[in-house]
Structure formats: structure tokens, C-alpha cells
Design a protein around this motif. Sequence first.
Motif, PDB file in Angstrom:
ATOM      1  N   PRO C 252       0.849  -1.202   0.000  1.00 42.70           N
ATOM      2  CA  PRO C 252       0.000   0.000   0.000  1.00 42.70           C
ATOM      3  C   PRO C 252       0.880   1.246   0.000  1.00 42.70           C
ATOM      4  N   ALA C 253       0.343   2.310  -0.597  1.00 41.78           N
ATOM      5  CA  ALA C 253       1.124   3.534  -0.686  1.00 41.78           C
ATOM      6  C   ALA C 253       1.188   4.234   0.657  1.00 41.78           C
ATOM      7  N   ALA C 254       2.267   5.018   0.825  1.00 37.86           N
ATOM      8  CA  ALA C 254       2.377   5.853   2.013  1.00 37.86           C
ATOM      9  C   ALA C 254       2.599   7.277   1.550  1.00 37.86           C
ATOM     10  N   PRO C 255       1.499   7.928   1.109  1.00 35.89           N
ATOM     11  CA  PRO C 255       1.673   9.253   0.489  1.00 35.89           C
ATOM     12  C   PRO C 255       2.209  10.282   1.468  1.00 35.89           C
ATOM     13  N   GLY C 256       3.050  11.174   0.986  1.00 34.26           N
ATOM     14  CA  GLY C 256       3.611  12.242   1.807  1.00 34.26           C
ATOM     15  C   GLY C 256       3.072  13.587   1.384  1.00 34.26           C
ATOM     16  N   VAL C 279      -7.819  21.781 -16.016  1.00 31.04           N
ATOM     17  CA  VAL C 279      -7.547  20.540 -15.293  1.00 31.04           C
ATOM     18  C   VAL C 279      -6.930  20.881 -13.944  1.00 31.04           C
ATOM     19  N   SER C 280      -7.459  20.288 -12.888  1.00 32.09           N
ATOM     20  CA  SER C 280      -6.848  20.454 -11.573  1.00 32.09           C
ATOM     21  C   SER C 280      -6.605  19.084 -10.982  1.00 32.09           C
ATOM     22  N   LEU C 281      -5.422  18.867 -10.449  1.00 33.67           N
ATOM     23  CA  LEU C 281      -5.131  17.616  -9.757  1.00 33.67           C
ATOM     24  C   LEU C 281      -3.866  17.760  -8.924  1.00 33.67           C
ATOM     25  N   GLN C 282      -3.701  16.844  -7.976  1.00 31.85           N
ATOM     26  CA  GLN C 282      -2.509  16.847  -7.131  1.00 31.85           C
ATOM     27  C   GLN C 282      -1.888  15.448  -7.139  1.00 31.85           C
ATOM     28  N   VAL C 283      -0.572  15.424  -7.073  1.00 26.47           N
ATOM     29  CA  VAL C 283       0.118  14.151  -6.865  1.00 26.47           C
ATOM     30  C   VAL C 283       1.023  14.319  -5.671  1.00 26.47           C
ATOM     31  N   ARG C 284       0.969  13.331  -4.786  1.00 23.90           N
ATOM     32  CA  ARG C 284       1.771  13.454  -3.573  1.00 23.90           C
ATOM     33  C   ARG C 284       2.982  12.545  -3.654  1.00 23.90           C
ATOM     34  N   ALA C 285       3.942  12.830  -2.811  1.00 21.70           N
ATOM     35  CA  ALA C 285       5.147  12.008  -2.777  1.00 21.70           C
ATOM     36  C   ALA C 285       4.753  10.589  -2.400  1.00 21.70           C
ATOM     37  N   GLY C 286       5.366   9.630  -3.040  1.00 24.93           N
ATOM     38  CA  GLY C 286       5.122   8.242  -2.693  1.00 24.93           C
ATOM     39  C   GLY C 286       3.795   7.705  -3.179  1.00 24.93           C
ATOM     40  N   VAL C 316       0.803  25.697 -12.218  1.00 19.68           N
ATOM     41  CA  VAL C 316       1.365  24.408 -11.845  1.00 19.68           C
ATOM     42  C   VAL C 316       2.432  24.676 -10.806  1.00 19.68           C
ATOM     43  N   ARG C 317       2.298  24.022  -9.663  1.00 22.47           N
ATOM     44  CA  ARG C 317       3.278  24.225  -8.607  1.00 22.47           C
ATOM     45  C   ARG C 317       3.984  22.911  -8.306  1.00 22.47           C
ATOM     46  N   LEU C 318       5.288  23.016  -8.154  1.00 21.53           N
ATOM     47  CA  LEU C 318       6.075  21.866  -7.752  1.00 21.53           C
ATOM     48  C   LEU C 318       6.560  22.138  -6.334  1.00 21.53           C
ATOM     49  N   ARG C 319       6.136  21.306  -5.403  1.00 18.83           N
ATOM     50  CA  ARG C 319       6.443  21.550  -3.989  1.00 18.83           C
ATOM     51  C   ARG C 319       6.144  23.003  -3.625  1.00 18.83           C
ATOM     52  N   GLY C 320       5.023  23.478  -4.084  1.00  9.77           N
ATOM     53  CA  GLY C 320       4.576  24.812  -3.714  1.00  9.77           C
ATOM     54  C   GLY C 320       5.163  25.931  -4.547  1.00  9.77           C
ATOM     55  N   GLN C 321       6.150  25.607  -5.385  1.00  8.61           N
ATOM     56  CA  GLN C 321       6.754  26.675  -6.189  1.00  8.61           C
ATOM     57  C   GLN C 321       6.212  26.632  -7.604  1.00  8.61           C
ATOM     58  N   ASP C 455       7.959   3.735  -4.122  1.00 15.55           N
ATOM     59  CA  ASP C 455       8.298   3.341  -2.767  1.00 15.55           C
ATOM     60  C   ASP C 455       9.477   4.138  -2.228  1.00 15.55           C
ATOM     61  N   ALA C 456      10.245   4.700  -3.174  1.00 12.59           N
ATOM     62  CA  ALA C 456      11.338   5.561  -2.730  1.00 12.59           C
ATOM     63  C   ALA C 456      10.834   6.965  -2.420  1.00 12.59           C
ATOM     64  N   GLY C 457       9.507   7.149  -2.428  1.00 11.63           N
ATOM     65  CA  GLY C 457       8.955   8.431  -2.003  1.00 11.63           C
ATOM     66  C   GLY C 457       8.821   9.464  -3.103  1.00 11.63           C
ATOM     67  N   LYS C 458       8.769   9.022  -4.342  1.00 10.66           N
ATOM     68  CA  LYS C 458       8.634   9.969  -5.434  1.00 10.66           C
ATOM     69  C   LYS C 458       7.183  10.041  -5.895  1.00 10.66           C
ATOM     70  N   ALA C 459       6.863  11.158  -6.537  1.00 10.90           N
ATOM     71  CA  ALA C 459       5.514  11.329  -7.076  1.00 10.90           C
ATOM     72  C   ALA C 459       5.481  10.871  -8.524  1.00 10.90           C
ATOM     73  N   ILE C 460       4.435  10.146  -8.872  1.00  8.07           N
ATOM     74  CA  ILE C 460       4.368   9.634 -10.237  1.00  8.07           C
ATOM     75  C   ILE C 460       3.010   9.910 -10.848  1.00  8.07           C
ATOM     76  N   LEU C 461       3.048  10.495 -12.050  1.00  5.63           N
ATOM     77  CA  LEU C 461       1.814  10.720 -12.793  1.00  5.63           C
ATOM     78  C   LEU C 461       1.838   9.789 -13.993  1.00  5.63           C
TER      79      LEU C 461
END
Lengths: 311, 361, 534, 321
Positions: C252-256, C279-286, C316-321, C455-461
Motif C-alpha cells: 500500500p502507498a504511504a503518500p507524503g 484541469v486540476s489535480l494533485q500528486v503526492r510524494a510516494g 502548476v506548482r512543484l512543492r509549492g513553487q 516506494d522511494a517516495g517519489k511522485a508519479i503521474l
Amino acid sequence: DPALIYDLGGKFDKSFNEAAYNGAEAYAEATGGSYRDIELQSEAQREQALRRFAEAGFNPVVTTGFSMSSPIASVAADYPDTKFVTIDGFVDPEEHPNVKSILFSEHEGSYLVGMMAAMASETGTVGFVGGMDIPLIRKFACGYAQGAKAVNGDVTVISNMTGTTPAAWNDPVKGSELTKAQISQGADVIFAAAGGTGLGVLQTAADEGIYSIGVDSNQNHLHPGSVLTSMLKRVDVAVEEAMTAGADLETGVEVLGLAEDGVGVAVDENNEDLVTEEMMAAVEEAKASIVAGDTEVHDYSSDDSCPALSF
Amino acid sequence: MPAWADAVLVPLISILLAAAISALVILAIGENPVDAFTLMVEGALMRSSGWGYTLYYTTNFIFTGLCVAVAFHARMFNIGGEGQAMIGGLGVALACLFLPMPHWTLSLLVATFAAAAFGAAWAFVPAWLQARRGSHIVITTIMFNFIAAAVLNYVLVNLLRPAGAMDPASANFPETTHLPTFQDMFAAEGSALFRGAPANVTFFLAVLACIGVWVLIWRTRLGYEIRAFGQSESAARYAGISPVRTTVFAMLISGGLAGMMALNTTMGEAERLVMNATEGAGFIGIAVALMGRSHPAGVFLAALLFGFLYQGGAELALWTNIPRELITVIQALVILFTGALDNMVRMPLEKLFGALRRRDA
Amino acid sequence: MTDPAPAIELKGISKAFGPVQANKDISIRVMPGTIHGIIGENGAGKSTLMSILYGFYRADAGEVWINGNKTEIPDSQAAIKAGIGMVFQHFKLVQNFTVLENVILGAEEGGLLKPSLAKARGVLKHLAEEYELSVDPEQLIENLSVGHQQRVEILKALYRQADILILDEPTGVLTPAEADHLFRILDNLRKEGKTIILITHKLREIMEITDTVSVMRRGEMTATVKTAETSPEQLAELMVGRKVLLRVDKKPAAPGETVLDVDNLRHVDRHGVERLKGVSLQVRAGEILGIAGVAGNGQSELLEVLGGYAEGTGAVRLRGQEIALAGRGSDGQARRARSIAHVPEDRQTEGLIMSYTAWENTVFGYHHDPRYQSGPLMNNALIREEAAGKMERFDVRPPDPDLAARNFSGGNQQKIVLAREIDRDPDLLLVGQPTRGVDIGAIEFIHQEIVRLRDAGKAILLVSVELDEILSLSDRIAVMFDGRVMGERRPDETDQTELGLLMAGVTERPEGDAMSAIDRSLEAKETREAERHG
Amino acid sequence: MDFATILQVLDSTVRLATPLLLACLAGLFSERSGIIDIGLEGKMLAAAFLSAAIAATTGSVWWGLLAGIVGASLMSGIHGLASITFRGNQLISGVAINFLASGLTVLIAQDWFGQGGRTPSLMGGGRFESITLPLAETLRPVPVLGPIYAELISGHSILVYVAFLMVPATWWVLFRTRFGLRLRAVGEAPEAVDTAGVSVIGLRYAAIAICGLLCGLAGAYLATGLQAGFVREMTAGRGYIALAALIFAKWRPWYALYACLLFGLLQAVALRYQSIDLGGVVIPVQVMDALPYILTVVILAGFVGKAIPPRAGGEPYVKER
Ligand SMILES: Nc1ncnc2c1ncn2[C@@H]1O[C@H](COP(=O)(O)OP(=O)(O)OP(=O)(O)O)[C@@H](O)[C@H]1O
Ligand SMILES: Nc1ncnc2c1ncn2[C@@H]1O[C@H](COP(=O)(O)OP(=O)(O)OP(=O)(O)O)[C@@H](O)[C@H]1O
Ligand SMILES: [Mg+2]
Ligand SMILES: [Mg+2]
């Protein structure tokens, strides 16, 4: 033996270089001698041909075209025993005693054909078609315009140049169109000084029933009854004489004008019906006057300007 | 087929075929082909001054060949080498006439810069129009050749020509701008080595340009991007390679190389600017680049071949009555057989080697 | 009663391309009125074999028997005469011709086009009704979706009255709905007694529709079995030569924290058509966010805008930027500098330069990285060395960095792209169609790599038209329709039917028949689009 | 500019455009089939020479025309051999053909006629005469239309009418016949043609043959219609201009007509108005000379936009690498 170097236009340009070729052939015929010749293909070959001929013992080395003067000036000193002839070019005789420069007073010959053009013209408009806008061609055009204006102060002279690339000398189709354009502007006699392009001018003039004037060689036979006359530039004579003189050729600068019969108008069986007595008389009179120095024909190349025509 | 056969055997047999057909043509006009070829080889390769001319022409063709090759890598067909070289010549002339330097090395530096800059500038407009407006580079460069001829004609006749001169050419360049020829460099006093031949230091510049283009195309980021863009525009966009930037840069380099050809003809040989300085070398460059497969080494070899043909042809013209057009025909046959009909040789060779391999196996 | 003669019998077919032995002594029999599947890894020689049967290539050795008669097939003309039709893996259509023109090409009636076109129009109408193969006959191919283009290919074969139909990876580019539709057609054709050869990488399809199946490996035919007597696991093993895990195995994922935040993103293409409509969407780490949707609903554009090679508006924001969506600093290189990696949808026209060597391709897009520079030059030695390592880690075969990209099989090309993008450990990975046309061995590997990165904590679309892939890889699923996100679901709380409805723009479960609701919605969209394109 | 002048300029436009148009349509057939042809110049030149040579020796322009077509077709054949059969580089082959024609024409002409690479001037039946259309003189007095008919439309050689008729003919062949469909297809996607069971090689050779035929007409028109004989290099770059027109026209027949007429018009105007005096400032002849080329660039940049060539152009059709 003598050698002959043709300018880039090539041996058979039906005018200037071909006249040189004819002179060389005349020399071979008259003396039974032989000669070597080369048609240049590139700028760098100018010097090369001079050197190779000089090294091989050819003497004199006769060249045609103003572009040869510069290479001759840089080569001549290396071969003091060889005589070089530059036809249409000028090399300082003080600096290079083994060079002979032969210049023609094209403006004088052009003046005469200009007179004939103006007299033959019924519309009062005569034309000129040059190959490329270079000083030599302007010299032709300027003399021509002066001659025409001398006969008829109101004459209109239309002057056109064919183009700016080397193709300008070999584009009879464009020559044709220029001729038609000039005819539509009223011209009924057109002088062509444009190499292969001129053939198109003469052809179209014949087709359209107006007069044309040939250049350099006698081109009257090309379209008998339509070529009013040709402005002769006796390159053939100059070449033949230089070759006949051989190693004993006298160097220095020689200007061949009307007085020396270096330039002139061609009258032969092909155009005798076109040239009226009145014309002949006027031409003879003008010629005498020019030779005597009473009439001065302005030479474009003397100060890069022309009183009778603007470029 | 082994690589050596493809690299050596195919061109060799192709050239032999071209020579054979040329021989037939020479026979047909009533001359002796063996004599003619002997004359060409002796005149071009057996004498130092022959080499001096061969390498002089080679220099021209290297520059124009590289010009076409660089553009090809970005998948652009630059037919404008001729015009770019003309305008490059103008740059050389202006530099030599108005910025004379105390020593030829400095002059060469300035003139090289001027030649490249002028040539590049002439290539810039077609490049920019291609990149921004989609105007086909083939048309615009053809048009710019004609425009360049008109510009040169005007400038020489009306502006640069010394007063009263008949020749539509600039004044002679000052002494200090004269480049050392091979004779100056290699011949001892009084020796006939390279005597009178126009080959000069720009040949080495051309060799450097070959190396430079090789480094540029295969060793730098720009070259990497040029080739990528040339192979696939969509992939280039994906990778963030700007089409406009790449097009313009490739064409600037291409035009600059064409412009540098003028160093050889104008500064090295004529020592003044003449109207006809390019003499179609820009078009030969197309054949050279194509035959050299757009690789600098190939361009060098093809340029050498054409240099040989030019000089050999001059010898023919000097000592025989063969019309100069024969040389054009021989060039055409060489281009045709080595460049376009190479598969005619390769296909049977491949079969042959295939059969040999099978027998071994 | 004797058995009927096989519709197709190949005997001892061999074919070499230069040093590559693509087919080695292959024999196969296909009975009339059956569907015969062929599976095999990328580069096994499936397409080559079929191209020989269709007269596109000529075999070095071997015989072809059609309906019990030995038949020479020197070219496609002969194949068509023998009643064979083929839908190639890479379509053989003229892009700027209309459907009708493509259909009649080579099968015209007489010297003038008019009568041919008129006849074809009639026949096409008839075929459309008979087989549910409707396409607008006047539409240009380049305006059609791949699904429709494929219909045209099938129509071409049927128009020539083919009795034997070869389909080379027909579903590689189709959506599940389109694939189902295709299989209905194939079933109808089989019922009419036509013989079909189907090449596919998808074992589900083999099991679903074929009667017999052959497995190819490295140019050889390794097995032919009755479909009813085999299982996917067995086929997979026959194909790859080892056991293959057919399901993605993940924790199971452990989103950050939120890595990618897309807000009201819009994009207008160069024809002036709005392809993304906010289009609006979010992807979280992991976590892996899967985007499902029928091709052409803006998923491609979403990836292109995020990847930096199409411009857009919105935020479009990457880590808030905030990241630039147009003008300077919005290109792919700028994205990569922000640690956004992108596996593009089309490896051949976007992801790779096919003439570049593998090692050159491993820095494609990252070639500005100072690490790869030495002075003004590129540090090719280093790049090459690293490339060898990446290729080994990603099991690229052959592991030769000097080989040009075009000389790798599709699956291995895809691995080169993945190696390049994943190996840099990006914060955000954009992936489009990661397994399109890739064999199951490679699919397994690619899926594992994507999960490992998550699983290494990256965001994937992840964008894919394979619903199976979306369902098994994603932690959340967003469905796109007509440039908008129709809704979000969790994979364990939804099913194919619900997603299919969303993909068709139907947000609420309709009363009655789901399929007809989908059809209505899709038809409405196609009409809109056809109008848009004039 | 009065009406008569306009007519004359337009008349000149027609003559100048005709060889361009024929060559352009020739290139169109070739390139539509996927064979890039920068050898138009050489083919025209070969045709110009052979047509003039045969017309001069036989005294019949029709034999000349036939010979011109044969000459251009031979060159086409070489191009086909190199680029279709032997899958060579089409650009190189085109360049070679230009060189070959440039050299061979003069070489043969010199050997044959000994007139320095020219043919003798053509007389009488050796040339195409201009045709006066019916009623041209009767209608001349009709205002406006009369002169247009008599001066502009009537009075050209037959090849001009052929050239102009070739435009709808080309369009019709290309877009209304089976051959045209296949020809266009083979330039876009040869593999589609191949898998549809049609010979790619056959189609491409057919296209190249038509290209030779049209180049033959173009060359013959130059030497026997516009002129009365062959002069070395008399095509003077028209093949390249035709190529430019082809790209300009985006490989379409009607656009080709407009593009060639435009080039013709620009040239005619430049020839007619060589030095213009604008209130004391004389525009030098070089500017007028370059004007057609400058305007071409301007028009191209301003109005034409991107030209997408036939997709398979320049690439030999290779199935097995
Ligand atoms: N035209 C060609 N020229 C040279 N080699 C080829 C050609 N077509 C295929 N090959 C080679 O032949 C082998 C078999 O290729 P083929 O396309 O038949 O594989 P495939 O089984 O269809 O693979 P995929 O599943 O990727 O479609 C491969 O090694 C391929 O590189
Ligand atoms: N003229 C047209 N008529 C009907 N539909 C069209 C037309 N033009 C385009 N389309 C639709 O647009 C899409 C083609 O666009 P494109 O290939 O860019 O899709 P995409 O957004 O890249 O999708 P994907 O990458 O998922 O395939 C197809 O789905 C097709 O249905
Ligand atoms: Mg395949
Ligand atoms: Mg897409």
C-alpha cells in the motif's frame, strides 16, 4: 610559338574572344605557324596559364580581357624574356617593360554606330542592351548615346543591362525580352553588347522587324537585312599582329581607335541595302573629325561619368 | 560486407567506373583518354606546383562542403553557399582595405572574423525566416544567391572600384595583408617548390575547420542538439531543444564557413575582391558534402578529389584541344558514380562478400 | 470424412535481414474459420513472418500453401489475389488521403476515380452495417484516432474480399472498449468462415478469442497449442523462457506531502482547439496517480504541458513553487532542472533519437547537465560509462551502449528511456503509455521499476490507455474526458465499468444499458470534433 | 503605366513564365512521387540543346521537339536509375545531372557543329512560330477585351498553350484518375502503395518519365520557341527558379501556375523598368535586377507560410535495411 589565353567567356563567344581566335587562326594560316590556346575556367587559372606558357617558352603570350592585367602585372617580372600582351587591360609599361597593353577606343566605334542608329530610327528612340553593368559596357553605351545624340538631339536612348550573375552573358531569352521591352518603349534600333545574350537581341530584332547592331566581330551575317551594322573591335587584327611579331613584339601601351582602324563599323553585302549613302557620309565625316581631334567622344572610363546617359 | 570494403572498395570501383565512362567520352570526341588521364595526374599530383593548385581548389571546396554539411546535420539544405561566400568576400575586402594590420597574422584574424561574420549574416535571414515563418530554406537561399550577386555587382562597380579602372574589382589589398603561400612557407630561396601556386595558409585554416566542425558536431552540446534536431524535430522539442535557436545557429555556422572560403580566393589568391571570386564553388560544395556523407573527413577527401579534377582539368585545357566542358562532364560522372550510383557497386559486392562468408562458414 | 485443408500452411520459412536471422525454419498450420494467435517477445520475428505471408518480404527459404495449394507470393499483389489481407503493426495508410481513397488505393475500378469512389462508398456503408465498422469515409486519416485508423485498415482488407485476415498487434493502441469492439468483429468474421491470425502481447486477449496459439522465440516457433488447453502462466513461460509474474506486486502507498499541484490548467493546440479545459489535480510524494481516458481526451496534452513542450495557462506548482508554463524557462530542460522527469508516450518520435547510439540517448534532454561537460565539450567517456551501468541495471538487451537506438526492439527502447528518466531519481515522474507494444517480460520489469520509484517516495503521474495497467499500478485514478477531469476513484473502490463510463463522460450510473450511454456520449464528442476540424 | 504597357508586361510575363511552368509541373510529377528533382535545370538544358540540334539538322521543329523530349527523358532515366533502382541519393543525382548536361551539351555541340558549343540558328520550319488565334485581328478594336485577346492571349507559340493547358491536365490526372491517386500515394507513403499490391518502382519511373517529357517541352520552348537555337547554359538558372516555384506552390498544380506567373511578372517588370528615377534618386539597375528575388522572399515570409513536402520525398524506398 605564341600562346593565347581567352577570358572566362570562352573561345566561341561569337564576339570578343572569338575575334581573338580568328586572329590567331589568321596568323596560323598566313605564316604556317602554330600556337597554343586555353579557355580559362577559373580566376586562379589566369596566373597559372601565364606561368605555364611562359615556362614552356611560348612567346608572346597574348591574353584577352581586362581581368588579365592584374595577373600579368604580378607575373611579368618573373619572366623577363617573355612578352605578354593584354588586350583591353592596362599594365604600367614603366614597371613592366615586357608587357604590351592594347586598348581599344570602343567609345569611338560606338559613337559611329550610335549615329547610324539615330539616323536609321524612325521613332527617335534607340536602345542599348548590355550584358552586365560593368565599366567596359558603360563605355560602349556612353559612346553609343553620344553618337545618337550628335545626330538627333532629341533622340531617346534606352539602356538596359541583363543581369548580375555570369549567366547574364549567356541568357538570350532575357536578351529577347529586353529587346521586346525596348521595342514597346519605341526603340527601333538596338545595339547589343552582351555576348551570347546579344544573340537573343539580334534574333528578336529580326523577328520583330527592327534593326539591331552587332558588336566586336562582324555579326551582320547573322540576320541579313536586320542587323544594321556591327561595331567592330579589331581584336583579330591586334592578335594576329602580336603573334606575327613574335618575340620581337614592341611593348608599351597601344590604343587602337578609329585612327588606327582598331574600331569601326562593318559594312558588307549583308547590310549594304540598309546603310544609306547619307549615313555613310555622316559616318565618314564624323570619323574624320574624330581622327582629326575636332570631335571628342567622351570616354566613360576616363572619369567614370557619361554626359549623354545616366546609369 | 566488411567495413573496409564499404569505405575503400566501393568508392574506388565507383571512381574507376566514372573514369571508364569519361574515357569513352574522350574517345568519342576524338582524343586519347590515356594521354588525357596521364596529363591530369601529372599536372595535378606529380609536381609541387600542381599540388599547390590542387590544394588551393581543395581549400575552397572544404569550406563550402563543410557549409553544406553542417546545415545538413540540422536537416537543412543550404543552397546558399555561393551567395554567402560572395558576401564573405565582401567582408574580407572591407577588412583588408579599411582595417589594414601591421602583420598578416593579425590581418588574417580580422579578415577571418569579417568573412565568417558576413557569411553568417547572409545566412541569418533565410535561417530566421525558416525558423520563424516556415519559409522554405531552399527557396530563400536560392534567392539570396541572386541578391548577393546583385549586391556584389553594385558594390564593386559603384563603390569599391578604384576610379578609372575597367575591372569591376576592388583595389589591391595592402602588402601587409598578403598571406604566405606554400611557396613562401616551404620553398627555400630560389627553389621551384610550389612556385607560383596559389595554395596558402588558408588551407591549414580549412583543415582546422574540418577538425573544428568534427568537434562541433560530435563533441559539443550544440552539435548534439543540431544532430538531434535534424533527426527528429518532435524528439528535439521533447528534450527542450529550441528549433529556432538550433536552426539559426546551424545556419550561422554554415554561412560563416561559406564566408571563410573567400579568405582563400580573395585574400590568399587574388589579393583583391573580384566579381567572379566564388565561381560556383558553393554549388560544388553541395556535391562535396553529399559525397563526403556530411562528415568532415569525407568532405576533406571529396574536396581533394574535386581539387584534383579542377587542376587536372586546367592541365588538359593547357596542353590539349579538349574543350573545358569535358572537365565538367568528368566531374558530373564522378559525382554520379560515387555519390548517387554507389549502390550499383555496393549491391553486387555485398552479394559477393555474402557468398564468401557462407562458403567459409 | 477428411479434414479440410488448412487455410494457411507455412513450411520451413526462413528469413534473414543481413546478419539477423528473423525467422528460422518456421512451419505453421491454421485451419479455416479459426482464429490463430501468435505471441512472442519483441523482436521474436512475428511481424516478419506475417509480412512474408503477405508478400511484403520475400522468404529466403520455405513454402506457402493456401487452402491446400502451393502458392507463390512474391509480392502483396499476389497475396491479395490469394485472399489474404493484413493489418500491419505500423499502419500502411496515406495520412493525407481520405478514408475512401485509402480503401480504394490499389483496388480501383478503371482509370478514373469517380466510379471507384462511388462504389467504395456503397461497399463501405454496407460493411459498416454488417460489422459495426463505421468511419466517416470522407475524413482524412490524419484526423482520425488510431482506433479509427485501424478500422480503415480492416476495411481495406474486407473491401478486397480477404478470406484470411492477419492482424499484427491490433490492440496495442486501442482502448479496452475499442479492443472489445474489435473482438466482436473478429468473432463475426470467424463465424462467416474467415481465417484470422492475431498477433498480440496481451495474454488476456489470446485466452479470450483465439482457438489455437503459437509461441515464437528468437526467430523460432517454440510451441503451438490449443487455447483451451493452456493457461496464461504457461504461455508467458513459453514466451519468455522463465516464470513471469502477471500481476503487479506492491505494498500500500504511504503518500507524503503534495509534490505536484495543477490548478485550472488550459491548453489550446495549434489549430486553435482547446484541448485542456481547466484541469486540476494533485500528486503526492510516494503515490502513483493514474490518468485513465480514451485517447485524444487531453491526456497527451497534459503530459506535454507538464513536460514543457507545449505551452499552457493556469498554475502548476512543484512543492509549492510555481513553474513557468509559457515563454522562457518553460521548456523541457527547465523542467528537468526542477527534477521533473518525463517518459513520453511515443518512444520513437519523442523519447529517443533513433539514429543516436544508446549511450547518446541516455543523456537526451539532460545533455546540459554540467556533470556531462568537460570544458566546452561533452564528456562522452563519462556518459558512455554511465550508460553501460544504466543499461545493465535496467536489463537492456543487448547491453551494448554503442548500438543505435533503432537497432533495439521496442521493449528495450522503452527500457532505455526509463533508465534515463528513472535513474536520475526525479521528484516527479511523468509517464505516458509505459508499456505500449512491449512484451510481457519487459512489462513486468517496467512496472516493478515504477513501483520501486514510488516506494522511494517519489511522485508519479501515469497516463495509460490500458485500464488494466491503470488499475493495477495506480494508488489513485483520475479519469479524463474532453479536456477535463471527470472524477477521481481509488482502484480498490471502482471497477472497469465505472471507469469506462467516466471515460465516456458519463458521471452517473445510467438507468438501463451502460453501453448505449457510452455510445451516445462518445458519438456526441466525435460529432463535435468532426465539426471542429471542418 | 498605360494599358498598352500593362499588356506588354503581361505578354512578357507569359513568355517568361512558360518555361518555368513546364519545368515546375515536371518537378511536381517527380516530387509528388517522392523523387526530389534538383536536376530540372540539366534536363531543360539537354532538351534545349537536342531540340535545337535536331531542328537545325532536319529543318523540322517537330523532330526537334521529339529529340528534346528524348534528351530530357534520358537524363530522367539516369536520375531514375540512380534514385529508384539503386536507391542512391536523389540530391546528388540531381546535382550530377546538372553538371552532366552543362558539359555534354557544349561538348557535343562543339563536336557536331563546330560553332563553339552553339547550334546553327534555326530558320523557318526549324522554329515554333507564334500562332494567331482565330478572330484576333477582327476583335482587336473591341475596347479592353480586344487588345487583351489579340495581344496577350493570341500570338504565342503552341508550346505556351500546351504549358497552360498542362495545368488543368495535371490537376485532373493527379486528383481525378487512378494513376494520380497512386502517384500521390507513393510520394506520401510508398509502403501503403506496396502493400496495396501496386509497384512502387513502376509508379516512380512513370512519374520520372512524365517529368522528362515536360522538361523536354520546357527546353524545346527555350531553344526553338523563344529563341532560334541553342546557346551554352541558356537555361540560365531557370531550373532552380522552377524548383523554388514548386515549393512556393506547395506541390500543387494551380498554385504552380500562380507561382510561375508571379516569377514571370516580377522578372518582366524588372526588365521593363530597369532604372527608376524616384525624384532625383536613381534606383540602380542592380536593385531592379534583384527585385524579383527580394520580393519572392518577402512574399514567402509574409503570406505563404509553411510548405509541407510530400512525406516520402527524397527517401529511397527500402523495405529491408
Ligand atoms: N526491415 C527490416 N530490416 C532489418 N531487420 C529487420 C527488419 N524488420 C525486422 N527486422 C529484425 O528482425 C527481427 C524480427 O523483427 P520482427 O519485427 O519480426 O519482430 P516482432 O516479433 O514483430 O517484434 P515486436 O513484438 O516488437 O513487433 C528483429 O531483430 C528486427 O530487428
Ligand atoms: N477531424 C477529426 N474528426 C474526428 N475526431 C478527430 C479529428 N481530429 C482529431 N480527432 C480526435 O482527436 C484525437 C487525435 O488527437 P491526438 O492524436 O492529439 O490525441 P491525443 O490527445 O494525443 O491522445 P492520445 O495520446 O491519448 O492518443 C483522436 O482521438 C481523434 O478522435
Ligand atoms: Mg512486430
Ligand atoms: Mg497523442
